[in-house]
Design a protein around this motif. Sequence first.
Motif, PDB file in Angstrom:
ATOM      1  N   GLU A  98       0.815  -1.222   0.000  1.00  0.00           N
ATOM      2  CA  GLU A  98       0.000   0.000   0.000  1.00  0.00           C
ATOM      3  C   GLU A  98       0.847   1.270   0.000  1.00  0.00           C
ATOM      4  OE1 GLU A  98      -3.194   0.210  -0.634  1.00  0.00           O
ATOM      5  OE2 GLU A  98      -3.301  -1.965  -0.772  1.00  0.00           O
ATOM      6  N   ILE A 119       4.255   3.739  -4.775  1.00  0.00           N
ATOM      7  CA  ILE A 119       3.802   4.927  -5.508  1.00  0.00           C
ATOM      8  C   ILE A 119       3.739   4.670  -7.018  1.00  0.00           C
ATOM      9  CG2 ILE A 119       4.574   6.571  -3.749  1.00  0.00           C
ATOM     10  CD1 ILE A 119       7.053   7.109  -5.541  1.00  0.00           C
ATOM     11  N   GLY A 120       4.092   3.468  -7.419  1.00  0.00           N
ATOM     12  CA  GLY A 120       4.027   3.150  -8.852  1.00  0.00           C
ATOM     13  C   GLY A 120       5.077   3.860  -9.678  1.00  0.00           C
ATOM     14  N   CYS A 121       6.293   3.941  -9.147  1.00  0.00           N
ATOM     15  CA  CYS A 121       7.331   4.689  -9.863  1.00  0.00           C
ATOM     16  C   CYS A 121       8.082   3.828 -10.872  1.00  0.00           C
ATOM     17  CB  CYS A 121       8.313   5.305  -8.881  1.00  0.00           C
ATOM     18  SG  CYS A 121       9.308   4.098  -7.986  1.00  0.00           S
ATOM     19  N   TYR A 122       7.981   2.532 -10.767  1.00  0.00           N
ATOM     20  CA  TYR A 122       8.633   1.588 -11.676  1.00  0.00           C
ATOM     21  C   TYR A 122      10.146   1.567 -11.535  1.00  0.00           C
ATOM     22  CZ  TYR A 122       4.135   0.979 -13.970  1.00  0.00           C
ATOM     23  OH  TYR A 122       2.822   0.705 -14.220  1.00  0.00           O
ATOM     24  N   SER A 123      10.679   2.202 -10.502  1.00  0.00           N
ATOM     25  CA  SER A 123      12.142   2.207 -10.326  1.00  0.00           C
ATOM     26  C   SER A 123      12.674   0.788 -10.195  1.00  0.00           C
ATOM     27  CB  SER A 123      12.527   3.008  -9.078  1.00  0.00           C
ATOM     28  OG  SER A 123      12.111   4.341  -9.200  1.00  0.00           O
ATOM     29  N   VAL A 142       5.433  -4.305 -12.038  1.00  0.00           N
ATOM     30  CA  VAL A 142       4.516  -3.405 -11.339  1.00  0.00           C
ATOM     31  C   VAL A 142       3.230  -3.381 -12.142  1.00  0.00           C
ATOM     32  CG1 VAL A 142       4.141  -1.070 -10.465  1.00  0.00           C
ATOM     33  CG2 VAL A 142       6.467  -1.960 -10.683  1.00  0.00           C
ATOM     34  N   GLY A 164      -4.216   1.756  -6.344  1.00  0.00           N
ATOM     35  CA  GLY A 164      -2.855   1.409  -6.024  1.00  0.00           C
ATOM     36  C   GLY A 164      -2.270   0.367  -6.961  1.00  0.00           C
ATOM     37  N   PHE A 165      -1.260  -0.328  -6.472  1.00  0.00           N
ATOM     38  CA  PHE A 165      -0.456  -1.162  -7.359  1.00  0.00           C
ATOM     39  C   PHE A 165      -0.298  -2.584  -6.837  1.00  0.00           C
ATOM     40  CE2 PHE A 165       0.554   3.253  -7.718  1.00  0.00           C
ATOM     41  CZ  PHE A 165       0.472   3.459  -9.083  1.00  0.00           C
ATOM     42  N   LYS A 211      17.161  -2.082  -4.008  1.00  0.00           N
ATOM     43  CA  LYS A 211      17.974  -0.910  -3.660  1.00  0.00           C
ATOM     44  C   LYS A 211      17.398   0.371  -4.233  1.00  0.00           C
ATOM     45  CE  LYS A 211      22.310  -3.431  -3.873  1.00  0.00           C
ATOM     46  NZ  LYS A 211      23.468  -3.551  -4.749  1.00  0.00           N
ATOM     47  N   PHE A 212      16.430   0.236  -5.127  1.00  0.00           N
ATOM     48  CA  PHE A 212      15.888   1.430  -5.774  1.00  0.00           C
ATOM     49  C   PHE A 212      14.430   1.681  -5.432  1.00  0.00           C
ATOM     50  CE2 PHE A 212      19.666   0.285  -8.007  1.00  0.00           C
ATOM     51  CZ  PHE A 212      20.283   1.510  -8.202  1.00  0.00           C
ATOM     52  N   CYS A 213      13.935   1.007  -4.436  1.00  0.00           N
ATOM     53  CA  CYS A 213      12.566   1.292  -4.022  1.00  0.00           C
ATOM     54  C   CYS A 213      12.587   2.422  -3.001  1.00  0.00           C
ATOM     55  CB  CYS A 213      11.902   0.058  -3.416  1.00  0.00           C
ATOM     56  SG  CYS A 213      10.240   0.462  -2.832  1.00  0.00           S
ATOM     57  N   PRO A 214      11.992   3.563  -3.334  1.00  0.00           N
ATOM     58  CA  PRO A 214      12.093   4.715  -2.428  1.00  0.00           C
ATOM     59  C   PRO A 214      11.263   4.546  -1.159  1.00  0.00           C
ATOM     60  CG  PRO A 214      10.685   5.256  -4.298  1.00  0.00           C
ATOM     61  CD  PRO A 214      11.252   3.894  -4.565  1.00  0.00           C
ATOM     62  N   HIS A 215      10.396   3.567  -1.115  1.00  0.00           N
ATOM     63  CA  HIS A 215       9.542   3.451   0.071  1.00  0.00           C
ATOM     64  C   HIS A 215       9.599   2.098   0.751  1.00  0.00           C
ATOM     65  CE1 HIS A 215       7.852   7.404  -0.269  1.00  0.00           C
ATOM     66  NE2 HIS A 215       7.824   7.235  -1.563  1.00  0.00           N
ATOM     67  N   PHE A 274      19.895   9.053  -8.532  1.00  0.00           N
ATOM     68  CA  PHE A 274      18.815   8.434  -7.761  1.00  0.00           C
ATOM     69  C   PHE A 274      19.010   8.661  -6.261  1.00  0.00           C
ATOM     70  CE2 PHE A 274      16.497   5.169  -5.550  1.00  0.00           C
ATOM     71  CZ  PHE A 274      15.320   5.035  -6.266  1.00  0.00           C
ATOM     72  N   ARG A 333      -3.473   8.585  -0.718  1.00  0.00           N
ATOM     73  CA  ARG A 333      -2.434   7.906  -1.476  1.00  0.00           C
ATOM     74  C   ARG A 333      -1.582   8.921  -2.206  1.00  0.00           C
ATOM     75  NH1 ARG A 333      -2.083   2.705  -2.821  1.00  0.00           N
ATOM     76  NH2 ARG A 333      -4.237   2.112  -2.452  1.00  0.00           N
TER      77      ARG A 333
END
Lengths: 140, 591
Positions: free
Chosen positions: A11, A14-18, A40, A49-50, A122-126, B226, B284
């Motif tokens: 939840e 953010i759906g950034c696709y990083s 994703v 959401g995703f 390593k690239f998931c901001p959350h 990044f 969200r």
Amino acid sequence: MSYRVSVVSIERCIGCYSCMFACSRFRFGEVSLAKSAIQVKSAGGIERGFVIVVCRACVDPPCVKSCPTGALTPRPGGGVIFNEAKCNSCKSCYEACIVRAVVWDEEKDKPIICRYCGFCTKFCPHNVIVFEPMGRELLV
Amino acid sequence: MINSSLYNVLYIDLTERKYEVQERRDLFEKYLGGAGVAVKLLEEECPKGVDPFSPDNPIILAVGPLTGLYPLASKTVAMFKSPLTGNLGESHAGGRSAVAIRLAGYGAIVIKGSSRTPVYISIFNDQVRIKDATTLWGMRSSYAVGRVLREIEPGAGKRTIMRIGIAGENLVRYANVVVESYRHFGRLGLGAVFGSKKLKAIVIAGTRGVKVYDLKAYMKVYEEIFRSITETGVMSKYHVLGTAENVLPLNAMGALPTRNLMQTRFELAENISGETLAEKYLVRKIACTHCPIGCIHLASLRIAFAPGYEYETLVIPYDYEPIYSLGSMLGIGSAEGLLRLIEKVEGLGLDAISVGVAMAWATEAYQRGLVTDKETMGLRPNWGEDVEVYIRMAEKIARRANEFYSALADGVEVAASKYGGLDFALTCGGNEVPGYHTGPAAIVGFLTGPRHSHLDSAGYSIDQKALRGPMIEEEMVKQIVEEEKFRNVLTSLVICLFARGEYKLEKVVRALEPLGIRTSPEELMKLGAEIQRAKASFKAREGFNPYNMRIAKRFLETPTPLGKLSEERLRDMIRMYIEMAGLKSVYATLD
Ligand code: SF4
Ligand code: SF4
Ligand code: SF4
């Protein structure tokens, strides 16, 4: 200890696709949304959401059992190892994995199988996805 | 550069129902992509003096060399001749659009001609189809159109769905194009150009890959950017409260246009602030493709629609701009009322700023007796008193319900020319004004900016610097000119402007290197200047004259935090701008 990528707080995604871009650049040396072992997806309209789909590293993997050529073999401790040379592109594994973690590489006509390298996390901001030893959820 | 698919320009002709791909290495090598390439394609494709609603007015969508490759290279630039201002139409949107275009294998898409019956365009890699959209035409809400297309088109999760609402169908001159439900090609009427071509929507998805020239170097620069973006806090404000964080500071300094700019402080600002919305309604935060920040804030609103615990739940995006234009400008100080109005405006496919400014003018005109119940069809706008009035008014504008609403649909300047009240019709260069009454730099930026937007040169931030320590006008103008050039670079790459703090020129140079593009900060700024000139030339060609622009009295009467503005000084600053930007020769015949 075997590691895998776990989706721990979907939840917060953010759906950034990083994560997808990380996998495609690290494993395939290109920028693409088609070549990535992690996917994703929208949960049906962005407002809902995703969904993140990535290999769960099953201990008794259905994909392995479905593979007629022995291209997929179990990884000790859970998960699977792919030997492309043996693969005959039958798509059985793609069908066998009901979470759809086997991504089909249309260009090569071969499955894309996670290698449990953890680079994507390593690239998931959350911290939606984490790289962790299997069975850790049993310890808490 | 080996990722040569960027050079592919897809030309679609809706009249002939055919398409072709041309390699335009020439354009991309010289102008990078995005705004730079789009303005050149506009020069090529848009005949001089063309009616914006003619089939010959092109729609150009362009991405750039960084698109998809680096975090926050997430925007698509649209160019067209604007039906609102009659000159340069330029608008940017994120969502999934930019990455989808690039991974479908294109650097730009040019759409010309027009269809006799409603259509939508479906692009999946090299398959381009023009499909029937009769059943989508006239649909009450742009959200519904998205839902239908989601079901029938490929590429779930990775595709972009751009569509217009009924405002675009009815050629409202500031109709927008809604992208992925929550982003927009907002300003200057792209939606109306879609409508004039009977083009309801465009769906784009792709499965192509992009290869870089030096993978190792690319991975390194990527990681550095990044980390800096996600860990140093350069951009955290966009994630925390989003652009809505501006409401309270602007209000505190007396720069939040309120009730058609009769005031600059809104006594109910607290109720519609980023803080209140976040605490009570935010559910969200989401991001454009390849943006690890996620500035898109979604509120959820539960509304009882009948007795017996009957509820509907709406999910509504909010940002600073609609809070200003549909909130303080209309005196609406209830978050619920504001969110309901935003939802309506989104569904109709109207640009939030333009329609808010138009309704603010209409309210004042009604109160002064310039228009009566006859014109308003019985609606009695009285600032925030009754939000329902504005919800219905927006609908009437989108439907051009009568002569009065039709005039409003042509822009507030048209309406005021007809009914009086030009002194308080708040446009700059024909475009309804954004929400920053901070001082001279903001207004001069709106007047001189090629799209008459706060995004051209961000004068509001220059004013705020001037508040902290005195700044002479020359210096302000110099900063406006430089900022505009710099932004032309970013919007050619195409980088989201919120990331401007990260993508300084030196960083841009380093990001381009692994792609096989060698350049320098100086060269990039030269390109920025060239694009500035190209945009001005297009404007001049289409009859724009910066010397005789209308400056509404209201801008001068209502004091800014830097004091009252003087018309003479503003006009001096416009002249300075033309001089410093080297545009004298462009506008030579007009002076
Ligand atoms: S690919 Fe699917 S079936 Fe195979 S191990 Fe992973 S999750 Fe299990
Ligand atoms: S763990 Fe490695 S292979 Fe698996 S999805 Fe993440 S980056 Fe790709
Ligand atoms: S990187 Fe994290 S937040 Fe972004 S899409 Fe993947 S899981 Fe979601």
